[in-house]
Design an enzyme around this catalytic site. Structure first.
Site, short mmCIF file in Angstrom:
data_model
loop_
_atom_site.label_atom_id
_atom_site.label_comp_id
_atom_site.label_asym_id
_atom_site.label_seq_id
_atom_site.Cartn_x
_atom_site.Cartn_y
_atom_site.Cartn_z
CB CYS A 89 -0.93 -0.02 1.21
SG CYS A 89 -2.01 1.42 1.33
N GLY A 118 6.78 -8.90 6.71
CA GLY A 118 8.22 -8.76 6.74
C GLY A 118 8.66 -7.51 7.47
CB SER A 121 4.69 -5.49 6.94
OG SER A 121 4.59 -5.81 5.56
CG ASP A 166 12.89 -13.80 1.33
OD1 ASP A 166 12.74 -14.70 0.49
OD2 ASP A 166 12.53 -12.62 1.13
NE ARG A 294 6.56 -14.94 -2.62
CZ ARG A 294 7.05 -14.30 -1.57
NH1 ARG A 294 6.56 -14.55 -0.37
NH2 ARG A 294 8.03 -13.44 -1.70
CB VAL A 523 8.85 -41.52 14.51
CG1 VAL A 523 9.61 -41.71 13.21
CG2 VAL A 523 8.36 -42.84 15.05
CD GLU A 627 2.15 -47.22 18.94
OE1 GLU A 627 1.78 -47.97 18.03
OE2 GLU A 627 3.35 -46.94 19.15
NE ARG A 653 -16.33 -43.69 5.81
CZ ARG A 653 -17.64 -43.64 6.01
NH1 ARG A 653 -18.11 -43.67 7.26
NH2 ARG A 653 -18.48 -43.51 5.01
#
Length: 783
Positions: A89, A118, A121, A166, A294, A523, A627, A653
């Site tokens: 803007c 960023g 802004s 970035d 992006r 994991v 689990e 489900r």
């Protein structure tokens, strides 16, 4: 916890209004941040407003500023970009534009802004804050009937979150969107590597260069912060030629935007391509990713990062006083922290100034230890020194994987081998864990042997759960035969138990009196002494399915049809990390874990809560279950309960993810985490070998000669495994205290449950200068 609860309850948002906007370029994860701000703001009693199209919407007002509801941010967590729009803007850069923006905000009572963007802004937001009282006074003098509003809304509070692919904002290890962008880059590089199975090629990838180079094991990287010295062209071509001579079918060269040589001349991909073709005659292709980076679904890391930052931003706004400076929510190690916004902006500008002045060494330091560590690690792993320049050490070091396979193990092995060779050691690979060790499955492993390992899943060395206790005599014999002076064990809970068994056997087997270090890789993320383990991030992405998009497809499959709830079972043994953090990343409605016992009444409450939500707002729900969370309330039981109680409102489900969480290519985070933590482990081994080298041999029999290298909050810490026994629940194979349990209230709040939120780690405004002077172990893990 009681003090934290009281503190949280004092932060009421009643009577306050918060505006949230995204500005500048979009980044994956922005929607997750917006969702968190909206829901946390509503949760504490504040009004929250969307400001569409960034500062442009703030200047234009009208329908661009709308009150948000809880339901208005449903189903946006998994979307890329920003659904509230982002626009640059020009008008906001003018005084008249900011005056119009102030009028639009004060008319709605908005005096708290959460800006996601960023450095430009955020700088604009700070200027707006500084001018706020003057702008209001000007509006009153111009005849606007705002005297009462000016008196009650005389201070504007600003909190920023950095949304940028970035990752060039000083003060934070990671910006929102960086990890997702790396996923896109690595997907492309992995696809390029696949074509090399049938063709011999040299390829270039442009953007996010340094971390991408680490994550894919690139042959050469060109970045602005490290201009190559004169003669780099010949050195690069020589390295590419040597790699081809070693039967490597593909060379990857990564070129950053803005790459320069030592004479400040631009280095472009076309220049490098022509150089390779002219000097080597290689088939060469250029891939410029551009805005592909992006796009796509945000990664699990970005969803979690943005959610945590969004909640922290609301807390910061509620806590702000008239004297509180504008702040930015940042990530440091594994913690969300607050920093003065303009300190971070000024540091970012200092980096650019150092670059313009060709003071590249200073620029690297200003970028922070995380960037500096990335650069040093890349140099260690990518440039093999001539044998004549490497001081030959008398030490042999063995590397082995123990336990279940985890994505990122191979990256860790590659890193350890190459750092060890650079340190002058002779490196040995032990195949099939402690069982293979006892059988003599030990071979020397050289620099070229681990080429291309970074992106491969599983364990190329082979790994088993076998513990060493029954094989101590044979393992001691193999250590003696191969003259092994140190052990690096990469694995899960079995690796931890194995190290304890080797340590306990030192009195009977002096061969075991060598330095040993464990790098956590599982994991389940259930290793005492470390907040994170290699492989856990890849498993989280399997749950949220950034690549396969299973969970998102599961949730979206109900879109436009009848209401549906999905019950998902995750791995982790008794550790609820995957279920909890996966639930936060996927926007689940509930997550059942062993660490937080639950009863049939809790299940009934959850069903009723979800039923009510289904009737009024959402069409799909998601429930995760670890689990081993409860031996009686199984996944089948929960599925049947929800099915029965949801009749007439939703159907159900179920899906048991199983070992798919262990498989697949490692995520960028796990590749880099494995690479850097293993490099640090090898440097520790080199130090200990010198320390314990006595009268021609290595003899280490102290407590601190057998350690686990883990991430604790902001630091990488070497901890004697004997000291970790006090922190371990051996029966259930989990730590007694687990940091991620603090995220469960956050998950529940975002799912519309009333709960208490522990804010004991919040509320402290730190300073950038202070972060730069901390211990060297800090903030070296992320990108």
């Amino acid at each position: 916890m009681p003090d934290s609860k009281k503190f949280f309850e004092n932060l009421s948002g009643a009577g306050k209004s918060i505006g949230v906007l995204t500005s500048g370029g979009d980044a994956q994860g922005m929607n997750a941040a917006v969702r968190a701000v909206v829901r946390m703001g509503i949760y504490v009693g504040a009004k929250v407003y969307f400001i569409h199209e960034g500062y442009q919407g703030m200047v234009d007002g009208g329908d661009n500023i709308k009150e948000a509801t809880w339901e208005s941010v449903s189903s946006m967590l998994q979307l890329g970009g920003t659904v509230i729009g982002s626009a640059r803007c020009k008008e906001f850069r003018t005084h008249d534009g900011r005056l119009r923006a102030a009028l639009n905000l004060v008319q709605l009572g908005i005096t708290n802004l959460c800006v996601i963007g960023g450095d430009g802004s955020l700088t604009g937001a700070n200027l707006f804050r500084e001018e706020w009282s003057g702008l209001l006074e000007e509006l009153v003098q111009s005849g606007k009937e705002l005297r009462l509003a000016v008196e009650t809304h005389s201070v504007l509070h600003i909190v920023g979150m950095v949304g940028s692919i970035d990752n060039d904002f000083c003060g934070t290890d990671m910006t929102i969107g960086t990890d997702s962008a790396l996923h896109r880059i690595i997907e492309v590089v992995d696809a390029i590597m696949t074509t090399a199975q049938s063709q011999v090629q040299t390829s270039f990838v442009l953007y996010l260069a340094l971390v991408s180079a680490l994550a894919c094991g690139a042959d050469w990287v060109l970045i602005p912060e490290m201009p190559p010295e004169d003669g780099w062209e010949e050195q690069m071509c020589q390295k590419l030629s040597e790699n081809r001579a070693d039967k490597k079918r593909l060379n990857i060269i990564i070129v950053a935007e803005g790459a320069l040589d030592s004479h400040n001349r631009s280095i472009t991909t076309d220049y490098v391509k022509d150089l390779v073709v002219r000097c080597l005659g290689f088939d060469t292709r250029v891939t410029i990713l551009g805005h592909v980076q992006r796009g796509g679904t945000p990664s699990a890391f970005d969803r979690i990062l943005a959610s945590r930052m969004g909640v922290e931003a609301v807390l910061a706004l509620l806590e702000a006083s008239p004297d509180t400076p504008a702040c930015v929510v940042s990530l440091r190690g594994n913690q969300a922290i607050r920093l003065p916004l303009m300190e971070c902006v000024q540091m970012t500008q200092e980096v650019q100034k150092a670059m313009d002045e060709k003071n590249f060494e200073e620029a690297v330091k200003l970028r922070g230890r995380s960037f500096e560590n990335n650069l040093n690690t890349y140099k260690l792993l990518s440039y093999r020194k001539p044998d004549s320049e490497v001081p030959k050490s008398p030490y042999n070091v063995a590397v082995l994987n123990v336990g279940a396979p985890a994505a990122g193990m191979n990256a860790a092995v590659r890193s350890a081998v190459r750092v060890g060779i650079t340190e002058g050691h002779t490196m040995f690979a032990v195949h099939d864990g402690f069982e293979g060790f006892s059988k003599g499955q030990i071979t020397e492993i050289k620099w070229g042997d681990v080429g291309g390992w970074t992106g491969q899943g599983g364990s190329l060395l082979g790994t088993k759960r076998t513990l060493p206790a029954k094989h101590l005599n044979k393992i001691a014999e193999q250590i003696r035969i191969h003259n092994i002076g140190a052990l690096l064990v990469i694995g899960g809970f079995e690796a931890y138990l194995g190290l304890l068994e080797l340590l306990a056997a030192r009195s009977k087997h002096p061969e075991l009196c060598v330095p040993m270090v464990m790098v956590p890789s599982t994991v389940s993320n259930n290793i005492p002494g470390s907040d994170l383990s290699i492989g856990a991030d890849t498993a989280l992405n399997a749950i949220t399915n950034v690549r396969q998009q299973t969970c998102d497809r599961i949730k979206q499959s109900a879109s436009g049809t009848k209401r549906r709830v999905f019950i998902i079972e995750t791995m982790g043994g008794y550790c609820g990390y995957l279920a909890t953090v996966g639930a936060l990343a996927a926007g689940a409605d509930a997550a059942y874990i062993y660490e937080e016992p639950f009863s049939i009444r809790d299940l009934q409450t959850n069903v009723e809560h979800l039923t009510e939500k289904m009737k009024t707002s959402i069409q799909r729900g998601l429930v995760l279950r670890n689990e081993n969370s409860n031996e009686n309330f199984t996944t089948d039981f929960i599925y049947q309960l929800y099915t029965e109680e949801g009749k007439g409102v939703f159907d159900c489900r179920k899906n048991v993810l199983g070992h798919m969480q262990q498989g697949g290519a490692p995520s960028p985070f796990d590749r880099n985490f494995g690479t850097k933590i293993a490099a640090k482990a090898m440097q520790w081994i080199s130090k200990k070998l010198k320390e314990f080298y006595i009268e021609g041999r290595v003899f280490a029999n102290t407590e601190d000669s057998a350690c686990l290298l883990g991430m604790r909050r902001r630091a990488l810490v070497f901890q004697p495994v004997t000291q970790l026994k006090e922190e371990t629940d051996f029966e259930h194979r989990i730590p007694k205290e687990q940091w991620w349990l603090k995220l469960r209230p956050l998950m529940k709040i975002l799912a519309k449950y009333k709960t208490s939120y522990d804010v004991s780690d919040s509320g402290q405004l730190e300073h950038v200068a202070g972060l730069r002077t901390r211990d060297e172990n800090e903030a070296v893990l992320t990108f």
